[in-house]
Structures are given as structure tokens and as C-alpha cells.
Design a protein around this motif. Sequence first.
Motif, PDB file in Angstrom:
ATOM      1  N   LEU A 246      -6.377  35.599  72.447  1.00 22.74           N
ATOM      2  CA  LEU A 246      -5.109  36.026  73.040  1.00 22.74           C
ATOM      3  C   LEU A 246      -4.463  37.082  72.156  1.00 22.74           C
ATOM      4  O   LEU A 246      -4.329  36.893  70.953  1.00 22.74           O
ATOM      5  CB  LEU A 246      -4.159  34.835  73.191  1.00 22.74           C
ATOM      6  N   ASN A 247      -4.072  38.196  72.757  1.00 24.01           N
ATOM      7  CA  ASN A 247      -3.421  39.271  72.006  1.00 24.01           C
ATOM      8  C   ASN A 247      -2.138  39.674  72.716  1.00 24.01           C
ATOM      9  O   ASN A 247      -2.116  39.847  73.937  1.00 24.01           O
ATOM     10  CB  ASN A 247      -4.352  40.476  71.888  1.00 24.01           C
ATOM     11  N   ASP A 248      -1.065  39.832  71.941  1.00 25.01           N
ATOM     12  CA  ASP A 248       0.244  40.205  72.476  1.00 25.01           C
ATOM     13  C   ASP A 248       0.785  41.341  71.613  1.00 25.01           C
ATOM     14  O   ASP A 248       1.112  41.138  70.444  1.00 25.01           O
ATOM     15  CB  ASP A 248       1.176  38.995  72.426  1.00 25.01           C
ATOM     16  N   THR A 249       0.839  42.552  72.155  1.00 23.64           N
ATOM     17  CA  THR A 249       1.260  43.731  71.399  1.00 23.64           C
ATOM     18  C   THR A 249       2.471  44.376  72.042  1.00 23.64           C
ATOM     19  O   THR A 249       2.495  44.589  73.257  1.00 23.64           O
ATOM     20  CB  THR A 249       0.120  44.767  71.318  1.00 23.64           C
ATOM     21  N   GLU A 250       3.485  44.681  71.229  1.00 23.93           N
ATOM     22  CA  GLU A 250       4.683  45.371  71.711  1.00 23.93           C
ATOM     23  C   GLU A 250       4.731  46.779  71.138  1.00 23.93           C
ATOM     24  O   GLU A 250       4.315  47.016  69.991  1.00 23.93           O
ATOM     25  CB  GLU A 250       5.946  44.599  71.323  1.00 23.93           C
ATOM     26  N   TYR A 251       5.252  47.711  71.933  1.00 24.68           N
ATOM     27  CA  TYR A 251       5.382  49.113  71.544  1.00 24.68           C
ATOM     28  C   TYR A 251       6.855  49.501  71.633  1.00 24.68           C
ATOM     29  O   TYR A 251       7.505  49.249  72.640  1.00 24.68           O
ATOM     30  CB  TYR A 251       4.562  50.009  72.482  1.00 24.68           C
ATOM     31  N   GLY A 252       7.378  50.114  70.584  1.00 26.00           N
ATOM     32  CA  GLY A 252       8.785  50.505  70.571  1.00 26.00           C
ATOM     33  C   GLY A 252       8.993  51.780  69.772  1.00 26.00           C
ATOM     34  O   GLY A 252       8.115  52.223  69.024  1.00 26.00           O
ATOM     35  N   GLY A 253      10.173  52.370  69.912  1.00 28.33           N
ATOM     36  CA  GLY A 253      10.468  53.579  69.152  1.00 28.33           C
ATOM     37  C   GLY A 253       9.580  54.742  69.543  1.00 28.33           C
ATOM     38  O   GLY A 253       9.144  55.516  68.674  1.00 28.33           O
ATOM     39  N   TRP A 254       9.282  54.871  70.832  1.00 26.93           N
ATOM     40  CA  TRP A 254       8.458  56.001  71.270  1.00 26.93           C
ATOM     41  C   TRP A 254       9.084  57.312  70.815  1.00 26.93           C
ATOM     42  O   TRP A 254      10.274  57.528  70.948  1.00 26.93           O
ATOM     43  CB  TRP A 254       8.331  55.992  72.794  1.00 26.93           C
ATOM     44  N   GLY A 255       8.264  58.195  70.255  1.00 31.43           N
ATOM     45  CA  GLY A 255       8.764  59.474  69.775  1.00 31.43           C
ATOM     46  C   GLY A 255       9.225  59.450  68.335  1.00 31.43           C
ATOM     47  O   GLY A 255       9.821  60.413  67.861  1.00 31.43           O
ATOM     48  N   VAL A 256       8.938  58.354  67.596  1.00 24.14           N
ATOM     49  CA  VAL A 256       9.315  58.304  66.188  1.00 24.14           C
ATOM     50  C   VAL A 256       8.579  59.419  65.435  1.00 24.14           C
ATOM     51  O   VAL A 256       7.403  59.688  65.689  1.00 24.14           O
ATOM     52  CB  VAL A 256       9.000  56.918  65.581  1.00 24.14           C
ATOM     53  N   ARG A 257       9.278  60.099  64.529  1.00 24.33           N
ATOM     54  CA  ARG A 257       8.627  61.126  63.702  1.00 24.33           C
ATOM     55  C   ARG A 257       7.719  60.445  62.697  1.00 24.33           C
ATOM     56  O   ARG A 257       8.062  59.434  62.104  1.00 24.33           O
ATOM     57  CB  ARG A 257       9.677  61.965  62.980  1.00 24.33           C
ATOM     58  N   SER A 258       6.538  60.996  62.515  1.00 26.30           N
ATOM     59  CA  SER A 258       5.549  60.376  61.633  1.00 26.30           C
ATOM     60  C   SER A 258       4.713  61.444  60.955  1.00 26.30           C
ATOM     61  O   SER A 258       4.329  62.435  61.580  1.00 26.30           O
ATOM     62  CB  SER A 258       4.642  59.434  62.441  1.00 26.30           C
ATOM     63  N   ALA A 259       4.437  61.247  59.669  1.00 29.93           N
ATOM     64  CA  ALA A 259       3.584  62.166  58.910  1.00 29.93           C
ATOM     65  C   ALA A 259       2.747  61.334  57.936  1.00 29.93           C
ATOM     66  O   ALA A 259       2.954  61.352  56.729  1.00 29.93           O
ATOM     67  CB  ALA A 259       4.420  63.194  58.164  1.00 29.93           C
ATOM     68  N   ILE A 260       1.798  60.590  58.474  1.00 29.17           N
ATOM     69  CA  ILE A 260       0.974  59.690  57.668  1.00 29.17           C
ATOM     70  C   ILE A 260      -0.027  60.498  56.847  1.00 29.17           C
ATOM     71  O   ILE A 260      -0.713  61.373  57.368  1.00 29.17           O
ATOM     72  CB  ILE A 260       0.244  58.687  58.572  1.00 29.17           C
ATOM     73  N   LYS A 261      -0.109  60.184  55.562  1.00 28.70           N
ATOM     74  CA  LYS A 261      -1.006  60.900  54.661  1.00 28.70           C
ATOM     75  C   LYS A 261      -1.929  59.918  53.945  1.00 28.70           C
ATOM     76  O   LYS A 261      -1.601  58.750  53.759  1.00 28.70           O
ATOM     77  CB  LYS A 261      -0.215  61.692  53.628  1.00 28.70           C
ATOM     78  N   ALA A 262      -3.075  60.409  53.536  1.00 27.18           N
ATOM     79  CA  ALA A 262      -4.004  59.593  52.753  1.00 27.18           C
ATOM     80  C   ALA A 262      -3.403  59.312  51.379  1.00 27.18           C
ATOM     81  O   ALA A 262      -2.610  60.107  50.863  1.00 27.18           O
ATOM     82  CB  ALA A 262      -5.340  60.314  52.611  1.00 27.18           C
TER      83      ALA A 262
END
Length: 291
Positions: A246-262
Motif C-alpha cells: 500500500l502506498n499513499d503519496t501527497e503532492y503539495g506546493g506545486w511550482g516551488v522554486r528548486s535548485a538541487i545540486k550534487a
Amino acid sequence: MRRTTAVLTGAAVAALAIPLLVAAPANAADPVAALKGQFRTGYGVKITERAKLVGDGGNPRTVYGRVKGVLEFGPSGVVASDLTSSFELPASEGRAPEPFAPSRTVTVKGTSYTQGGVYAGALPEGKKWLRGRDDALAMVNPAQKLFDPLEPATLRAALARATSARPGGTLDGTRTVVRSGSLTLGELYRISPTARAVLGSKPSAKSAPLRVSWRLYLGADQLPRRVVSSYVQSVRGLTSVDVTYLNDTEYGGWGVRSAIKAPPAAEVADFDELKIGDTDPGNPGLNLFLD
């Protein structure tokens, strides 16, 4: 089923900016068009995922997995992620073994960097992250999502087979409508990169017809706010258990600014640098159900 890559097993996001919703197309009655409208470099969505693996045998046991963080988009979909994961074992199991330790995984340009988890104690001095190799980095819950509504092809196929729709309450500040239906493991493997990664190999003739039931909550802007999916697989013969995923996933804050780096290169180790003893952590998540 093989464990999936660490891209779905990781941890918390560094400081995130205030969400700025990317405008969906003016006539976004089509959820697939609304989703594609969010695929802009430097923007993303926050997720909270709860996964549960339940053994239904004479001694039922449950493993809970939790993932929280952010997914970053590019022009064609998710291109980076920064996620935290943790696990809860049955109370009777006592303290969680090392492979269940919390972990953080940053994935950039197809490469995953994991901190904590299975191999945290085996890193060389001065190293904080382990660069991904195959699917060996982290302990993951086998109930992580097979049905990924952030894939346009998967979303399109699911909605084409939806069998019902009803009000779903308010999530992430918007009223939702719940669409529901099912797809088989075989169909998901053919359509979805996420399902192929989780399953690891093509489902057998016995497993392919298994139906994955799903409920998808769409906001007024037609963007996913929640998806609940589940299926049941019998492992009788190997053990006396039927297992529910069973998996339950929520999505929020659509359009959040993000700059993920290694992570900084000086803090990263590769698999062949690990100081691993003779003990193999194995796959305790599965072993919990092998009586």
C-alpha cells in the motif's frame, strides 16, 4: 522483486523557497496538459509518501516506510530529487537494524548520492555521501509507489480507464475530485519508467495480471494532490504469507522554486571505497515475512 534504486529512498530538502504556482494552461481541463505545464526548469513539487507492507499470514507483520522531500522538474518531467526516508518496524522486532536507518538521497543528472542508511558506517574518513551504483545503496520499502501520476503516459493511461469520480475533500488548499481505477503490473511495466525501476525486471506470467488499484485526487487546477495505490501478491510456497503493498503519496506546493545540486566532490565516496566487513546486510525488509 528487486529493490529499486536509491532515487526513491532518500531524505529532507534543504531550505525551500515559498511556492510559486506555475500557471496551468488556460483551458486545463486535461490533467495531462496541466501536468506538462509544470515541467519548467528550476521548479518542482513537494511530496510526502507513506508506504506500508503487510504480511497476512498467521503472524501478521507490517513495515512502514516514509519519504519526504522535493522533486525538481525539467522540460520533460522530474530531473532531480532531494528526499529523506525512514522506517518503522513491528514493535516485536525491537530496534530497527542498520539497513533501516534513516537516510537522505540527492539525485541529480541520473546519479544518486546517499547519506545515512545501509552503508553509513562503512564510508572512508572525511566522506559523507555514497555515490550510487546499481540498486545497492539503501534499504527501501517494497511498497514504494508503482503508480506514478507525474508521468504523462501513466497519467493518461490511468484516466482513460477510470471507473468512478467523486468529491475528495480539500488538499493543499484546493478542492479535489477522486478518480479511481486499476492497471495490471504488466501494463504498468510497459508504460511507466517508475514501475520498471521498482520491479527491476519484467513481471512473470503469474504476476503480470495482478491488478494495482489506484485512487487519484486531482485539484481544481487538475494537478495531482494525492494518489493511493495497492495490490496483493501471494508468496505462498515460498512462505505462508499473502503480502499487501500500500502506498499513499501527497503532492503539495506545486511550482516551488528548486535548485538541487550534487554534494561537494570532496565529500563523496564510490562503492569500491567502502570498508565493508564479511557481513552482508541482505534484505531484512523481505525477511520479516519469510517465516
